[in-house]
Design an enzyme around this catalytic site. Structure first.
Site, short mmCIF file in Angstrom:
data_model
loop_
_atom_site.label_atom_id
_atom_site.label_comp_id
_atom_site.label_asym_id
_atom_site.label_seq_id
_atom_site.Cartn_x
_atom_site.Cartn_y
_atom_site.Cartn_z
N HIS A 171 -0.76 -10.89 -5.19
CA HIS A 171 0.64 -10.53 -4.96
C HIS A 171 1.60 -11.51 -5.62
CE1 HIS A 171 -0.95 -7.55 -2.32
NE2 HIS A 171 -1.42 -8.44 -1.46
N HIS A 209 0.83 -1.21 0.00
CA HIS A 209 0.00 0.00 0.00
C HIS A 209 0.87 1.26 0.00
CE1 HIS A 209 -3.31 -2.65 2.02
NE2 HIS A 209 -3.02 -3.03 0.78
N HIS A 216 -9.42 -2.06 -4.83
CA HIS A 216 -8.28 -2.39 -3.96
C HIS A 216 -7.30 -3.32 -4.67
CE1 HIS A 216 -5.97 -2.47 -0.34
NE2 HIS A 216 -5.76 -3.76 -0.59
N ASP A 256 -3.41 -2.60 -5.05
CA ASP A 256 -2.35 -3.57 -4.74
C ASP A 256 -1.43 -3.78 -5.95
OD1 ASP A 256 -2.91 -4.21 -2.10
OD2 ASP A 256 -4.14 -5.96 -2.59
ZN ZN Z 1 -3.89 -4.63 -0.28
#
Ligand code: ZN
Length: 358
Positions: A319, A129, A292, A296
């Site tokens: 991720h 973030h 979001h 990310d």
């Molecule tokens: Zn996040």
């Protein structure tokens, strides 16, 4: 244009003010005859797109989402070409961990980095973030001192980091901003059918992202499933930064038994039970979940060490897959090049302006 190589903060401030003024003059002088002489004309002809860092030191105190540990984080200005460097100052010998694709050591729940990507070395968790806020505001160089191993979650979005960075002030530096330009498509994918996920980078003069989610969950499915965002719009702060991380109550017990999400609460995450959002105030955006995921991805991709010039498209990425995509890009030297813009008018629209202040 010749400029002093080292300047005091006061001089930096003065330079920034002058530069903003000259941007203003250029904007208002579109019909100014080309090829003129004089100081403004030479500035107009050869203004490079510069790197950025903070004007002053700033600090935040909070808890880590996963560790639940209290942490003090200090953001410090850094010299050109430093990149974003985390520093664990709580250890007997401070350990520096530059944020780059090779330093990513764990991507199961967040993006975690360690020196050389060694999971046994000191780490910093949940950098995404803060990295996203840096990318969103075009900050290239920063030293981040940490008194524990996880970046504070604050309100679960990147809005608090944006506020911190803008409150400290952002200054231009005497070095060309380096972009990583994607030259050919690079794609990673995994699974098939219901477990299919993929992410792709393609050439684009700018940076835009398109993300699609599919959670098969009534509360999430009731919101926007796909969003596209172009960084050149200058709307990172208003359209993306406020989107919070989210979690499902059905996963909480298992995660807590593994020592994860120990700092999570409705103050820093959207919490969803089997059918609905539990936060009393509801969502900040109609499509906050997928936004979001864009937030990310912006942070995960900035870990490559430079802002990308590319179009990113992803379906159910996260991720781990974002990092796989970066590694696939870096594995093929013919797929990218580093570029600078000696004349910022040749840069993609929106990249030369500083984000508007709060
Ligand atoms: Zn996040």
């Amino acid at each position: 244009m010749a400029r002093p190589s080292s300047r005091s903060p006061a001089l930096d401030e003065g330079w920034t003010r002058r530069r903003r003024l000259s941007v203003c003059i250029v904007t208002m002088s579109k019909d100014f005859a080309p090829g003129g002489t004089g100081p403004h004309r030479s500035a107009y002809n050869s203004r490079m797109l510069q790197q950025r860092t903070l004007k002053s030191i700033t600090r935040a105190v909070g808890v880590g989402l996963h560790s639940g540990q209290k942490v003090e984080m200090t953001l410090r200005p850094a010299a050109p070409d430093t990149g974003i460097v985390f520093r664990r100052v709580d250890l007997p010998q401070p350990v520096e961990i530059p944020a780059n694709a090779g330093s990513v050591s764990d991507t199961r729940m967040n993006s975690t980095i360690s020196p050389g990507g060694d999971p046994g070395s000191p780490k910093v968790q949940t950098i995404e973030h803060l990295m996203s806020a840096c990318a969103g505001l075009g900050v290239d160089n920063l030293v981040v001192d940490m008194t524990a191993d996880e970046v504070p979650i604050l309100d679960g979005s990147s809005a608090s980091f944006v506020f911190l960075l803008q409150s400290a002030g952002i200054v231009l530096q005497d070095a060309p901003k380096r972009f990583m330009r994607v030259l050919r498509p690079v794609e990673v994918r995994r699974g098939e059918g219901a477990s299919l996920a993929w992410a792709r980078l393609e050439p684009y003069h700018g940076f835009k992202l398109t993300f699609e989610i599919e959670f098969n969950h009534p509360a999430v499915d009731a919101t926007g499933q796909q969003v596209s965002f172009d960084m050149g719009s200058g709307k990172y702060k208003s359209d993306i930064a406020r989107a919070r991380t989210f979690g499902f109550t059905k996963d909480l017990d298992l995660m807590r038994s593994r020592g994860l999400t120990m700092g999570g609460s409705m103050d820093n995450a959207i919490v969803v039970d089997d059918s609905r959002v539990l936060n009393a105030d509801g969502l900040r955006y109609d499509d906050e979940f997928v936004k979001h995921k864009i937030l990310d991805a912006i942070g995960d991709l900035f870990v490559v060490g430079h802002p990308l010039l590319a179009s990113y498209t992803a379906y159910k990425s996260g991720h781990a897959m974002n990092n796989m995509l970066l590694r696939a890009l870096l594995d093929d030297p013919s797929a990218y090049e580093l570029v600078t813009f000696e004349d910022e008018r040749k840069a993609p629209a929106g990249f030369a302006e500083l984000a508007p202040a709060w």
